[in-house]
Design a protein around this motif. Structure first.
Motif, PDB file in Angstrom:
ATOM      1  N   LEU A 231       0.841  -1.204   0.000  1.00 61.10           N
ATOM      2  CA  LEU A 231       0.000   0.000   0.000  1.00 61.10           C
ATOM      3  C   LEU A 231       0.877   1.255   0.000  1.00 61.10           C
ATOM      4  N   ALA A 232       1.989   1.187   0.744  1.00 61.89           N
ATOM      5  CA  ALA A 232       2.905   2.333   0.794  1.00 61.89           C
ATOM      6  C   ALA A 232       3.423   2.669  -0.603  1.00 61.89           C
ATOM      7  N   GLU A 233       3.812   1.643  -1.342  1.00 64.85           N
ATOM      8  CA  GLU A 233       4.346   1.871  -2.708  1.00 64.85           C
ATOM      9  C   GLU A 233       3.289   2.482  -3.619  1.00 64.85           C
ATOM     10  N   VAL A 234       2.093   1.902  -3.589  1.00 63.68           N
ATOM     11  CA  VAL A 234       1.016   2.386  -4.459  1.00 63.68           C
ATOM     12  C   VAL A 234       0.670   3.832  -4.110  1.00 63.68           C
ATOM     13  N   LEU A 235       0.636   4.117  -2.823  1.00 60.75           N
ATOM     14  CA  LEU A 235       0.287   5.462  -2.365  1.00 60.75           C
ATOM     15  C   LEU A 235       1.374   6.471  -2.744  1.00 60.75           C
ATOM     16  N   SER A 236       2.613   6.063  -2.575  1.00 62.62           N
ATOM     17  CA  SER A 236       3.727   6.940  -2.914  1.00 62.62           C
ATOM     18  C   SER A 236       3.681   7.313  -4.403  1.00 62.62           C
ATOM     19  N   ARG A 237       3.453   6.312  -5.237  1.00 61.69           N
ATOM     20  CA  ARG A 237       3.383   6.534  -6.689  1.00 61.69           C
ATOM     21  C   ARG A 237       2.280   7.541  -7.020  1.00 61.69           C
TER      22      ARG A 237
ATOM     23  N   LEU B 135       8.225  -4.053  11.934  1.00 65.01           N
ATOM     24  CA  LEU B 135       8.047  -2.590  11.950  1.00 65.01           C
ATOM     25  C   LEU B 135       9.219  -1.844  11.310  1.00 65.01           C
ATOM     26  N   LEU B 136      10.410  -2.275  11.679  1.00 69.47           N
ATOM     27  CA  LEU B 136      11.577  -1.536  11.213  1.00 69.47           C
ATOM     28  C   LEU B 136      11.724  -1.603   9.704  1.00 69.47           C
ATOM     29  N   SER B 137      11.512  -2.792   9.147  1.00 67.36           N
ATOM     30  CA  SER B 137      11.680  -2.917   7.697  1.00 67.36           C
ATOM     31  C   SER B 137      10.591  -2.120   6.963  1.00 67.36           C
ATOM     32  N   LEU B 138       9.362  -2.133   7.497  1.00 64.59           N
ATOM     33  CA  LEU B 138       8.298  -1.344   6.858  1.00 64.59           C
ATOM     34  C   LEU B 138       8.630   0.145   6.930  1.00 64.59           C
ATOM     35  N   THR B 139       9.054   0.576   8.098  1.00 69.34           N
ATOM     36  CA  THR B 139       9.337   1.999   8.291  1.00 69.34           C
ATOM     37  C   THR B 139      10.491   2.462   7.401  1.00 69.34           C
ATOM     38  N   SER B 140      11.555   1.666   7.369  1.00 66.84           N
ATOM     39  CA  SER B 140      12.706   2.041   6.530  1.00 66.84           C
ATOM     40  C   SER B 140      12.283   2.145   5.081  1.00 66.84           C
ATOM     41  N   LYS B 141      11.463   1.190   4.669  1.00 68.67           N
ATOM     42  CA  LYS B 141      10.971   1.183   3.292  1.00 68.67           C
ATOM     43  C   LYS B 141      10.203   2.477   2.984  1.00 68.67           C
ATOM     44  N   ILE B 142       9.296   2.843   3.896  1.00 68.94           N
ATOM     45  CA  ILE B 142       8.471   4.039   3.666  1.00 68.94           C
ATOM     46  C   ILE B 142       9.342   5.298   3.670  1.00 68.94           C
ATOM     47  N   CYS B 143      10.358   5.303   4.537  1.00 72.00           N
ATOM     48  CA  CYS B 143      11.280   6.450   4.583  1.00 72.00           C
ATOM     49  C   CYS B 143      11.913   6.698   3.219  1.00 72.00           C
ATOM     50  N   ASN B 144      12.125   5.632   2.480  1.00 69.87           N
ATOM     51  CA  ASN B 144      12.786   5.756   1.185  1.00 69.87           C
ATOM     52  C   ASN B 144      11.836   6.011   0.029  1.00 69.87           C
ATOM     53  N   LEU B 145      10.538   6.009   0.312  1.00 71.68           N
ATOM     54  CA  LEU B 145       9.569   6.253  -0.765  1.00 71.68           C
ATOM     55  C   LEU B 145       9.307   7.748  -0.895  1.00 71.68           C
ATOM     56  N   PRO B 146       9.263   8.249  -2.123  1.00 68.97           N
ATOM     57  CA  PRO B 146       9.003   9.682  -2.286  1.00 68.97           C
ATOM     58  C   PRO B 146       7.549  10.045  -1.980  1.00 68.97           C
ATOM     59  N   ASN B 147       7.341  11.296  -1.614  1.00 68.30           N
ATOM     60  CA  ASN B 147       6.009  11.890  -1.461  1.00 68.30           C
ATOM     61  C   ASN B 147       5.169  11.306  -0.320  1.00 68.30           C
ATOM     62  N   LEU B 148       5.811  10.544   0.563  1.00 64.83           N
ATOM     63  CA  LEU B 148       5.128  10.104   1.778  1.00 64.83           C
ATOM     64  C   LEU B 148       5.874  10.684   2.967  1.00 64.83           C
ATOM     65  N   LYS B 149       5.112  11.154   3.960  1.00 68.31           N
ATOM     66  CA  LYS B 149       5.744  11.620   5.193  1.00 68.31           C
ATOM     67  C   LYS B 149       5.177  10.797   6.347  1.00 68.31           C
ATOM     68  N   ILE B 150       6.071  10.128   7.060  1.00 70.72           N
ATOM     69  CA  ILE B 150       5.600   9.369   8.224  1.00 70.72           C
ATOM     70  C   ILE B 150       5.348  10.358   9.348  1.00 70.72           C
ATOM     71  N   GLU B 151       4.083  10.545   9.651  1.00 70.51           N
ATOM     72  CA  GLU B 151       3.706  11.557  10.637  1.00 70.51           C
ATOM     73  C   GLU B 151       3.586  10.965  12.030  1.00 70.51           C
ATOM     74  N   ALA B 152       3.269   9.659  12.096  1.00 76.03           N
ATOM     75  CA  ALA B 152       3.006   9.085  13.421  1.00 76.03           C
ATOM     76  C   ALA B 152       3.237   7.594  13.470  1.00 76.03           C
ATOM     77  N   LEU B 153       3.497   7.138  14.690  1.00 75.05           N
ATOM     78  CA  LEU B 153       3.396   5.716  15.001  1.00 75.05           C
ATOM     79  C   LEU B 153       2.200   5.581  15.938  1.00 75.05           C
ATOM     80  N   SER B 154       1.377   4.565  15.676  1.00 68.43           N
ATOM     81  CA  SER B 154       0.181   4.395  16.496  1.00 68.43           C
ATOM     82  C   SER B 154      -0.038   2.925  16.823  1.00 68.43           C
ATOM     83  N   THR B 155      -0.875   2.699  17.801  1.00 67.99           N
ATOM     84  CA  THR B 155      -1.341   1.344  18.086  1.00 67.99           C
ATOM     85  C   THR B 155      -2.743   1.448  18.655  1.00 67.99           C
ATOM     86  N   HIS B 156      -3.391   0.304  18.849  1.00 70.98           N
ATOM     87  CA  HIS B 156      -4.756   0.319  19.376  1.00 70.98           C
ATOM     88  C   HIS B 156      -4.886  -0.756  20.441  1.00 70.98           C
TER      89      HIS B 156
END
Ligand SMILES: *Cc1c(COP(=O)(O)O)cnc(C)c1O
Length: 383
Positions: free
Chosen positions: A109-115, A144-165
């Protein structure tokens, strides 16, 4: 049409704002608030409640599904909105177009959204969710770490928060939530070690907000308490105590559900009332018909179990609740007239019927009673 249906829900936006104000005082200025207005603001009307929340100065709005976020955007709400339930890959274009934020749990989803964000020339805020035990949305801590690192490297996405429920913040047993809080803390420090620092963190729903102050993080996500109801009786003493300590009036119910008597009649002793004659009159009785039924969201399983208020007194509901109509016994209440107001939950005179009490009788939670108040029931806003 000057006329509105006799069965209606009165919504006090004043009470809603007062509840928010209470929360702000309890939380203090270092904790932000995401006002959760999913499911049409728990039946109270998403747009009026979101507008009231914005006027009261909140940090974020929480919608359940993307359609709810779009609806607010189309009505001029420009504040940050998080789609708490995440989105499908084919919804990214709408998310980006309307500047909504989403929960992210997967690299795909991160990749599709970034694109898509790149295509539309925008930067989209995403909130990574870590699954600390709810086993619903969220990425497992070990991924978590691998997902986060991946998103950090994707353009046009900003990681604004970490959350849980939290799965069990209103449980007797505190250890489940404490464990989730600890897993969240570890997840955060894992990211920090890698130099990833996020502007926001959020964990707490209504129950956690009151019972686990250590879960406040940078922002909390209250829903039910904004509408003046409590998730479970276990919260009663806790909330009362906190209100007293802060010199606050108690949280107030925002919705009152009302109807009117459309017909009154005398029914002889021994008569069966409504479908299947599940109730037989024990004496000569005065029975009132109300134009409210399960099609309005009044649970049929409350048949012969609930009470309503008439003339400031409690009257038992009798016979099976029908689709559009319900019967009540007003034999013991003097001077009842056709057209008299009936309260299903809310106040009348000195009596109160709480949505929590009604939910208990229906073997459910107040959330479900509020969300189920039907589309056919007009909401009347008192300001
Ligand atoms: C609904 C919801 C909330 C709000 O919960 P309340 O118990 O109503 O305060 C918070 N966070 C998430 C992810 C939710 O889905």
């Amino acid at each position: 049409m000057a006329h509105h249906r006799a069965t209606h829900a009165e919504i006090s936006l004043k009470a809603f704002k007062q509840n928010l104000q209470n929360l702000k005082i309890i939380l203090g200025s270092s904790t932000g608030i995401m006002a959760v207005i999913k499911a049409d603001a728990y039946g109270h009307g998403a747009l009026p409640c979101a507008s009231a929340a914005v006027e009261s100065g909140i940090d974020y709005l929480g919608a359940g599904v993307i359609e709810e976020g779009i609806e607010l955007r189309k009505n001029g709400i420009e504040n940050p909105i998080l789609i708490l339930g995440s989105i499908f890959p084919d919804e990214v274009a709408d998310l980006v177009k309307h500047n909504l934020s989403t929960i992210l749990c997967t690299p795909h989803l991160a990749e599709v959204l970034s694109r898509e964000a790149k295509k539309q020339g925008k930067v989209i805020n995403v909130h990574i969710k870590v699954d600390t035990g709810m086993n619903r949305l969220g990425v497992l801590p070990e991924n978590l770490l691998s997902l986060t690192s991946k998103i950090c490297n994707l353009p046009n996405l900003k990681i604004e928060a970490l959350s849980t429920h939290f799965s069990s913040a209103d449980d007797e047993d505190l250890s489940i939530t404490n464990n989730q809080i600890e897993l969240f803390r570890k997840a955060l420090s894992q990211l920090k070690k890698k130099g990833i620092v996020l502007p926001l963190t959020h964990q707490a729903n209504t129950s956690a907000l009151f019972r686990f102050p250590e879960s406040h993080s940078k922002m909390v996500r209250p829903g039910l308490i904004l509408y003046g109801a409590l998730p479970s009786p276990i919260l009663n003493p806790v909330v009362q105590n906190i209100c007293q300590k802060n010199n606050l009036k108690n949280f107030e119910g925002v919705m009152q559900w009302k109807s009117k008597i459309i017909l009154l009649k005398s029914v002889k002793k021994g008569q069966g009332l409504s479908y299947s004659r599940k109730y037989l009159t024990e004496k000569d009785s005065i029975i009132a018909t109300l134009p409210i039924g399960y099609a309005d969201g009044l649970p049929r399983r409350l048949s012969n179990k609930m009470e309503v208020l008439v003339k400031g007194k409690r009257a038992p509901q009798v016979g099976t609740i029908c689709m559009d109509m319900t019967l009540i016994d007003v034999t013991d209440i003097p001077d009842v007239q056709m057209g008299d107001e009936v309260v299903v939950f809310g106040k009348q005179g000195n009596e109160i019927i709480s949505v929590e009490g009604l939910a208990h009788k229906a073997s459910t939670i107040p959330y479900e009673i509020l969300c189920n108040v039907g589309k056919r029931v007009p909401r009347i806003y008192l300001s």
